[in-house]
Design an enzyme around this catalytic site. Structure first.
Site, PDB file in Angstrom:
ATOM      1  N   GLY A 166      -2.284   4.202 -11.339  1.00 56.01           N
ATOM      2  CA  GLY A 166      -1.526   2.954 -11.304  1.00 56.01           C
ATOM      3  C   GLY A 166      -2.337   1.811 -11.872  1.00 56.01           C
ATOM      4  O   GLY A 166      -2.407   0.728 -11.294  1.00 56.01           O
ATOM      5  N   SER A 183      -2.530  -1.385   2.363  1.00 51.65           N
ATOM      6  CA  SER A 183      -1.895  -2.702   2.509  1.00 51.65           C
ATOM      7  C   SER A 183      -2.064  -3.158   3.952  1.00 51.65           C
ATOM      8  O   SER A 183      -2.166  -2.330   4.865  1.00 51.65           O
ATOM      9  CB  SER A 183      -0.403  -2.605   2.173  1.00 51.65           C
ATOM     10  N   ALA A 198       4.286   2.558   7.287  1.00 55.80           N
ATOM     11  CA  ALA A 198       3.871   3.817   7.912  1.00 55.80           C
ATOM     12  C   ALA A 198       3.031   4.660   6.959  1.00 55.80           C
ATOM     13  O   ALA A 198       2.025   5.272   7.364  1.00 55.80           O
ATOM     14  CB  ALA A 198       5.108   4.596   8.360  1.00 55.80           C
ATOM     15  N   ARG A 248      -1.124  -2.549 -14.539  1.00 55.50           N
ATOM     16  CA  ARG A 248      -0.752  -3.936 -14.270  1.00 55.50           C
ATOM     17  C   ARG A 248      -1.205  -4.330 -12.860  1.00 55.50           C
ATOM     18  O   ARG A 248      -1.597  -3.496 -12.059  1.00 55.50           O
ATOM     19  CB  ARG A 248       0.767  -4.135 -14.403  1.00 55.50           C
ATOM     20  N   TYR A 254       7.108   1.899   4.078  1.00 61.40           N
ATOM     21  CA  TYR A 254       5.932   1.446   3.336  1.00 61.40           C
ATOM     22  C   TYR A 254       4.745   1.260   4.283  1.00 61.40           C
ATOM     23  O   TYR A 254       3.636   1.740   4.020  1.00 61.40           O
ATOM     24  CB  TYR A 254       6.263   0.135   2.630  1.00 61.40           C
TER      25      TYR A 254
END
Length: 250
Positions: A14, A139, A154, A17, A152
């Protein structure tokens, strides 16, 4: 402070960007060779061109890392192109936020299973080379409740747990594993940029809840990532570092 990254071989998933791009550029600026993948060939090509200007080796390939054979193929090609793999950055996310089959599947396929599969592939290379470093990008949503984005949060929590377990189990192989948990990060055409443009009330509510009264930048996340992957962090493993301007505290 010397980070000891010159000549290191780094793989970033990833990486075209936002946070991934800034991580890849930060490593290149410190003299590390970089292999990166992403689903968008156009953005990937642009970032690869930026990296090449630093003079390091660069390998870039479009890849859907949710596809296990495709991910394995990218990693094999990256290893061959760079001549090794000293550092792995698992940054890609499926952004599975809807509490339904699609949302959960996106998170597990990209955030969790691609992270695990990339680790399985790269760890033997690192062990044979005498050690290495892995950083997972999770996150702050994975720390505590994640209202409205349960899948997201979890999945990011699972990444945090996995990183801690790896940190313990891989120490004997001289492989360090840490997790970076960014808070709200703003960059052009990113999630928070879109929210700012289309839901200003939500954007301002979040911004005002951050002690610094601003959102973070991808470069601020990248600075922490390259430190954790470097020799300067040689005594840090199994830890999660929040990069959120104190947002999670407030």
């Amino acid at each position: 402070m010397e980070l000891g990254l010159k000549g290191k071989n780094v793989i970033v998933t990833g990486g075209s960007r936002g946070i991934g791009r800034s991580i890849a550029l930060a490593f290149a600026e410190h003299g590390a060779n970089v292999a990166l993948c992403a689903r968008s060939p156009e953005a990937l090509s642009q970032t690869a061109s930026e990296l090449e200007k630093t003079g390091v080796k660069v390998h870039a390939a479009a890849c859907d890392i949710a596809d296990a054979p495709a991910l394995e193929g990218f990693l094999d090609a990256a290893h061959g192109a760079l001549g090794g793999a000293d550092i792995l950055i698992n940054n890609a996310s499926g952004f599975g936020i809807s509490d339904d089959e699609k949302g959960w599947q996106a998170g597990f396929d990209v955030d969790m299973m691609a992270t695990a599969r990339a680790s399985w592939k790269v760890i033997p290379w690192m062990e044979a080379a005498g050690g290495g470093a892995i950083v997972h990008i999770a996150s702050v949503s994975g720390i505590g409740a994640s209202a409205g984005t349960a899948p997201y949060g979890a999945v990011k929590a699972a990444m945090i747990s996995y990183g801690a377990s790896q940190g313990v189990s891989l120490a004997s192989k001289n492989i360090r594993v840490n997790v970076v948990a960014p808070g709200p990060i703003e960059f052009e055409n990113g999630t928070w940029d879109m929210i700012k443009k289309h839901n200003e009330k939500m954007y301002e509510r979040v911004r005002m809840g951050i002690p610094f009264k601003r959102l973070g930048t991808p470069e601020e996340v990248a600075n922490v990532v390259i430190f954790l992957a470097s020799d300067a962090a040689s005594w840090i493993t199994g830890r999660t570092i929040e990069v959120d301007g104190g947002h999670n505290l407030s």
